[in-house]
Design an enzyme around this catalytic site. Sequence first.
Site, short mmCIF file in Angstrom:
data_model
loop_
_atom_site.label_atom_id
_atom_site.label_comp_id
_atom_site.label_asym_id
_atom_site.label_seq_id
_atom_site.Cartn_x
_atom_site.Cartn_y
_atom_site.Cartn_z
N GLU A 199 -44.93 -71.05 -60.82
CA GLU A 199 -46.10 -71.71 -61.43
C GLU A 199 -45.65 -72.77 -62.43
O GLU A 199 -46.06 -72.79 -63.60
CB GLU A 199 -47.04 -70.69 -62.08
CG GLU A 199 -47.64 -69.73 -61.06
CD GLU A 199 -48.85 -68.95 -61.53
OE1 GLU A 199 -49.19 -68.98 -62.72
OE2 GLU A 199 -49.47 -68.28 -60.66
N GLU A 322 -48.27 -64.74 -54.49
CA GLU A 322 -49.11 -64.01 -55.46
C GLU A 322 -50.55 -64.06 -54.96
O GLU A 322 -51.11 -65.15 -54.81
CB GLU A 322 -49.03 -64.61 -56.87
CG GLU A 322 -47.74 -64.28 -57.58
CD GLU A 322 -47.72 -64.71 -59.05
OE1 GLU A 322 -48.79 -64.66 -59.70
OE2 GLU A 322 -46.64 -65.09 -59.52
#
Length: 518
Positions: A199, A322
């Site tokens: 991220e 995720e």
Amino acid sequence: MCKTLTAALAALAIGLIASSAAAGTLPAKAILQADKPGAVISRNLYGQFSEHLGGGVYDGIWVGEGSAIANVRGIRSDVVAALKALKTPLVRWPGGCFADEYHWRDGIGPRGERPLRKNNWWGGAPESNAFGTHEFMDFIEQIGAEAYVSVNVGSSTPTEMREWIEYMTSPGQDTLAQERRKNGRDQPWKVALWGIGNENWGCGGNMTAEYYANELRRFISFFHQGEDNPGLRVATGPSGDDTRWTDVLMKNAGHAFDALSLHYYTLPTGNWKSKGAATGFSRKEWVDTFAQTLKMDDYIKRHSAIMDSHDPDKRVGLYVDEWGTWYDVEPGTNPGYLYQQNTLRDAVVAAANLNIFHQHADRVRMSAIAQTINVLQAMILTDGAELALTPTYHAFRMYVPFQDATSLPLQLTTPEFTLDGTSIPAINASAARGKDGKIHIAIANMDPQDSVDLSIDLSGLKAKSVTGEVLTADKMDAHNVPGQPAAIAPKPYTGGRLGNGKLMLDLPAKSVVVVTLD
Ligand code: AHR
């Protein structure tokens, strides 16, 4: 209204009228084409994600060698047994946001000499570093899985990454390999996947797509993929529908990585400030949850289309590393530990997403649900020495025959369920020919109220018997609690019958059904 117009439209419409009033049975149809095999469903679609977060690693995996809880070299044996039964193919570690603040040297050497750090991302918890590289790889080997290691890009250097890779994978006499040996591991490890940051558009450094693409190229220059390190390079990909990120990454650095990750979490409300409760939710929240989770299909299609334009041969995988439900934490627990209960709703969410991944198996070749134990949509909840297998665990166990199976086209016509202006398809499904040669069909009945009579045209396929399992319960929020008898577990499925070239399945409301044709 139906998703696809068919001759059964009128019948479906009658069913839908029933669906908005009292519980009923809705008809649905499908055509299975067993003679038109598609892509292989990689077993890596059944991956797990374990971050240093709340009770995910400490308590969840690591209890220490001196613990009264049964363990092998500090790793709890009940968790190992449960994950082995899932045939867990790989585990992503050490984060998550934690990864971009993690320095691997903190987690090697004598445990008593490792530094105590603060876990800044997750509740400020003390990080003892008792669970480091050797302990993670021991865990991986105990459960028979492969490793997916995420390296620190946001607050580290290519040198730190390169040295970690050499420490883990070098077979030679170099100083890093010798240091590994001194710390108790002679043979190099094989690391299947390396995440180059996490991220990086957010907690991994707040980078723009262009900036991260440059950083990625820089890190990859020192990655040295080869005989000693055949691991694949996974680039930080987009969140949700951020197609611009995908485009920039593929255009500016697409040659430099083997897979692009995608993160998408299911929040019933779609609002990070008030996500909704894990239990005690309304039927409207159930429907909203599925309306949110089914966006996964659209996101995969949109990112895949961009990837196709840069990479028509599909060399680069889209790894959903995720995903899962994210609710408000359980009352009274540390908000930074992301501890939530897990109900029948989560199992149906898991099944619906796995069906979507199967349908995109040509590009989506890996996924990791967040997270394995005690965090978000967990497989396992622990409380001291007690352990509960969640409904999501059971859905994953029921889907094991799909690992490395060959996907088969299943053309589905489903009714919808509508509540207060929100509509969801009643069912989604997928089919595959397993490595055992048998046909497996999985269905998520997302309709909280109505059972569905699914008639599958087998297109000439001869089948002698249908067996399977069903996971359902009276309550939408049926769940299991560590130390208490299980309230929800799969049961043998008796709702299938064969006749006239068709397979008829009676699918209870709010259920997961997996059947095998022999
Ligand atoms: O899974 C919890 C967190 O969600 C991860 O650390 C991060 O990558 C994501 O935002």
